[in-house]
Design a protein around this motif. Structure first.
Motif, mmCIF file in Angstrom:
data_model
loop_
_atom_site.group_PDB
_atom_site.id
_atom_site.type_symbol
_atom_site.label_atom_id
_atom_site.label_comp_id
_atom_site.label_asym_id
_atom_site.label_seq_id
_atom_site.Cartn_x
_atom_site.Cartn_y
_atom_site.Cartn_z
ATOM 1 N N GLU A 35 -3.074 -7.451 9.710
ATOM 2 C CA GLU A 35 -2.540 -8.219 8.587
ATOM 3 C C GLU A 35 -1.170 -7.732 8.114
ATOM 4 O O GLU A 35 -0.543 -8.371 7.257
ATOM 5 N N THR A 36 -0.667 -6.627 8.654
ATOM 6 C CA THR A 36 0.639 -6.118 8.195
ATOM 7 C C THR A 36 1.808 -6.902 8.780
ATOM 8 O O THR A 36 2.957 -6.646 8.412
ATOM 9 N N TYR A 60 3.875 -3.525 3.747
ATOM 10 C CA TYR A 60 2.816 -4.388 3.243
ATOM 11 C C TYR A 60 2.492 -4.037 1.795
ATOM 12 O O TYR A 60 2.347 -4.921 0.942
ATOM 13 N N ALA A 61 2.360 -2.744 1.508
ATOM 14 C CA ALA A 61 2.036 -2.302 0.149
ATOM 15 C C ALA A 61 3.135 -2.696 -0.834
ATOM 16 O O ALA A 61 2.856 -3.091 -1.975
ATOM 17 N N LYS A 62 4.377 -2.626 -0.394
ATOM 18 C CA LYS A 62 5.499 -2.987 -1.269
ATOM 19 C C LYS A 62 5.489 -4.479 -1.576
ATOM 20 O O LYS A 62 5.724 -4.896 -2.720
ATOM 21 N N VAL A 63 5.201 -5.286 -0.577
ATOM 22 C CA VAL A 63 5.220 -6.737 -0.749
ATOM 23 C C VAL A 63 4.010 -7.233 -1.533
ATOM 24 O O VAL A 63 4.122 -8.106 -2.402
ATOM 25 N N HIS A 64 2.833 -6.654 -1.265
ATOM 26 C CA HIS A 64 1.591 -7.175 -1.832
ATOM 27 C C HIS A 64 1.054 -6.362 -3.009
ATOM 28 O O HIS A 64 0.107 -6.792 -3.673
ATOM 29 N N GLY A 65 1.626 -5.198 -3.236
ATOM 30 C CA GLY A 65 1.166 -4.380 -4.358
ATOM 31 C C GLY A 65 -0.143 -3.664 -4.108
ATOM 32 O O GLY A 65 -0.783 -3.169 -5.031
#
Length: 252
Positions: free
Chosen positions: A164-165, A181-186
């Motif tokens: 999913e990344t 991914y963490a930056k975009v999706h929180g």
């Protein structure tokens, strides 16, 4: 491989590709479709590789699903003696499915005796554990002589290697894909590189299967049959074979 080639059509490939979009937010849709396809695939492989001519199919066969999750695959094998093995309690109960044979255990140390199952398969698990070769060895151990072992997994350098990344971020690096991914999706992705997602190549899988001396076939799971030749081309297969199927027939 007559039966397996017949089911590996372009229409099937497109249908599976469309279902991938549901994996994160409607997993029942995705995994139920994948389960039905898995049953058809294993039926075809059984006819091509290990079932005597004239045998009607897998009905009544003992089947072990290594990494079976919450039971989406159980319905597809309802006419078999089906056992799903899953290490995670939360994963076993994630879908709320009950009344299927499930065992909690480690794929790299299967809690079953030697020569126990007619068919042993694992779908999209190898890339999520650090010791997938040990799992493959265990799958062979618990298969009956003459039985079928099917191990399929997502190839790291294929377009879906990062799960999913994203389709390209993992080419920069697994850690980079996770951070982006963490930056975009929180939030962190479901599959965390280095913890629950690992880089497994097509070369490694084929080398392991060949070393067992029991490899019967290797081909891209989601490609039509006329694209199976990609598996035979080093380097190219790492990028073009999104999911590799390794089929072994245990020595009788």
């Amino acid at each position: 491989m007559h039966h397996t080639r017949r089911m590996a059509t372009l229409r099937r490939s497109l249908r599976l590709l469309r279902s991938f979009s549901y994996e994160q937010f409607r997993p029942r849709v995705f995994y139920s479709s994948l389960a039905r396809d898995t049953r058809v695939l294993i039926d075809a492989l059984s006819h091509d590789i290990c079932l005597p001519a004239g045998t009607p199919g897998l009905r009544g066969a003992s089947v072990l699903d290594v990494g079976g999750g919450p039971g989406y695959f159980a319905e597809a094998f309802a006419d078999c003696f089906y056992v799903g093995l899953e290490p995670s309690v939360s994963e076993l109960s994630a879908a709320g499915i009950t009344s299927f044979g499930s065992v909690r255990g480690d794929g790299a140390a299967l809690p079953f005796a030697d020569d126990s199952f007619d068919v042993v398969y694992s779908s999209n698990v190898a890339e999520h554990i650090p010791n997938w070769q040990a799992m493959g060895d265990e799958m062979l151990r618990v298969a009956k002589p003459g039985g079928l072992v099917v191990l399929s997994y997502t190839v790291w350098l294929g377009p879906f290697g990062g799960h999913e990344t994203g389709l390209w971020q993992h080419y920069v690096g697994g850690d980079y894909a996770r951070r982006r991914y963490a930056k975009v999706h929180g939030r962190d992705p479901k599959n965390i590189f280095g913890e629950s997602l690992f880089a497994v190549s097509a070369r490694e899988g084929i080398a392991w299967a060949e070393a067992t001396g029991q490899l019967a076939a290797a081909f891209p799971r989601y490609h039509p049959w006329w694209a199976w030749w990609l598996t035979r081309v080093p380097v190219v297969r790492e990028f073009a074979v999104s999911n590799l199927v390794l089929v072994l027939r245990k020595d009788g």
